[in-house]
Structures are given as C-alpha cells and as structure tokens.
Design a protein around this motif. Structure first.
Motif: not given
Ligand code: NAG
Ligand code: NAG
Length: 174
Positions: A38-52
């Motif tokens: 379930n990698l990236l199932s939480e939007e927060k994780d995706m957003n943190a990576l986009i910021d990165g």
C-alpha cells in the motif's frame, strides 16, 4: 580524472503515513502469505515526496558547490510521464509512482498494543495476544516505524526480548 561523472540524489521519506497489510491466502493458507505494501496510499506521503522533488529542483541543484563544479540537473523526463509538464505536480506524481520502493524497511505487521485494539498482535512483553508461549521479537512489533533505518531498533527489540524472557524464567524459579 574520475571515470564517473554523475551524481544521483535520492529522496527517502522518513516518516511514512501509508500502511499496508499481510494476510493469508484464504483458498490455500499454506501458500505464501499475501503482502500488500500500500505504498503511497496516504496523500500526505505523496505530497511530502513532491515537496522533496521541488527542493531538489529549485534549491539543491542550484547550490553553490554544484554550480561551481559545473554539475547540472538532468531534466530528461521519465519516458512514462512525458505527457505531463516537466516538474508540475502531476509530473512528479507520475515520476514518483514509477520510482517508489520500500528500501527493505518493512515493519509493523505484528504491532504492539492493548488487547482491545483489533490491529494489535503483541502485548508490551512481546507476547502474542491470546496464544500461550509465543513471543515476536523483530521489527514487525513496532506500532509505528521509527524515523530512520530499522536495523538499530531491531537489535534493541532483540535485546529487550532477551531480558523479558530471562525475567520470566527467573520469576518461575528455573
Ligand atoms: C491463493 O492460492 C491459490 C492456490 O495456490 C492460487 O491459485 C492463488 O493465485 C492464490 N491467490 C493469490 C491472491 O495469490
Ligand atoms: C527554495 O527555492 C525557492 C525558489 O528560489 C525559495 O522560494 C525557497 O525559499 C527555497 N527553499 C529553501 C528551503 O531553501
């Protein structure tokens, strides 16, 4: 002269919100367990990576030391994501979904917690709820993954398990 002329910057998400699960195959419980990360199932994780990625693009790649040494960011878009404007959020979403991995830190599948928590597997003594004489002592007992590599915490859990087991046997007079 150095043969290699490329630097790679890799983003690691240290505080992950997404959770997967492990289950048995109901038609054949003796076959391999079914693992759903379930990698990236939480939007927060995706957003943190986009910021990165935006930080790599707007800040890191423009740092004095890289500029001074003529090190430029390779802006070749990923083949699978060419339909998106490079460096847009949609582009990064696509790029990230093709480049995500767990870096071997699977953990938390037998989390510690109170017996009234249906997702908890072990109690604070690492004993499996509802089963006698069975403890779990590895990274799987973490209720939440530590903010960093999991090896040190696995060793600490092992050490603690040794103490708990010794204490039980000494208490039982053996
Ligand atoms: C469950 O096991 C059966 C029999 O081995 C297999 O055919 C099936 O593909 C498995 N299911 C999953 C989801 O892997
Ligand atoms: C990164 O660069 C942008 C654009 O120049 C700037 O607005 C922002 O403050 C920088 N962020 C950091 C963390 O340095």
């Amino acid at each position: 002269m150095c043969y290699y002329n490329t630097l790679s910057a890799v983003l690691f998400l240290m505080t992950v919100e997404s959770r997967g699960y492990v289950t048995i195959n109901t038609t054949d419980p003796f076959s391999y367990p079914l693992i759903y990360p379930n990698l990236l199932s939480e939007e927060k994780d995706m957003n943190a990576l986009i910021d990165g990625y935006n930080f790599l693009l707007n800040n890191f790649s423009k740092s004095d030391v890289l500029i001074k040494n003529g090190i430029l960011l390779d802006r070749t878009p990923l083949e699978q994501c060419k339909q998106y404007q490079y460096a847009s959020d949609d582009y990064w979403r696509c790029h990230i979904s093709f480049n995500i991995e767990s870096v071997h830190h699977f953990s938390g599948s037998c989390k510690m917690g109170p017996s009234n928590d249906p997702t908890a597997v072990v109690d604070p003594q690492l004993r499996v709820h509802g089963i006698k004489n069975l403890r779990v002592a590895d990274s799987s007992i973490q209720p939440k993954i530590v903010n960093g590599n999991t090896n040190a915490i696995a060793l600490a859990i092992g050490e603690k398990a040794g103490d708990l087991i010794k204490k039980t046997w000494i208490k039982n007079g053996i």
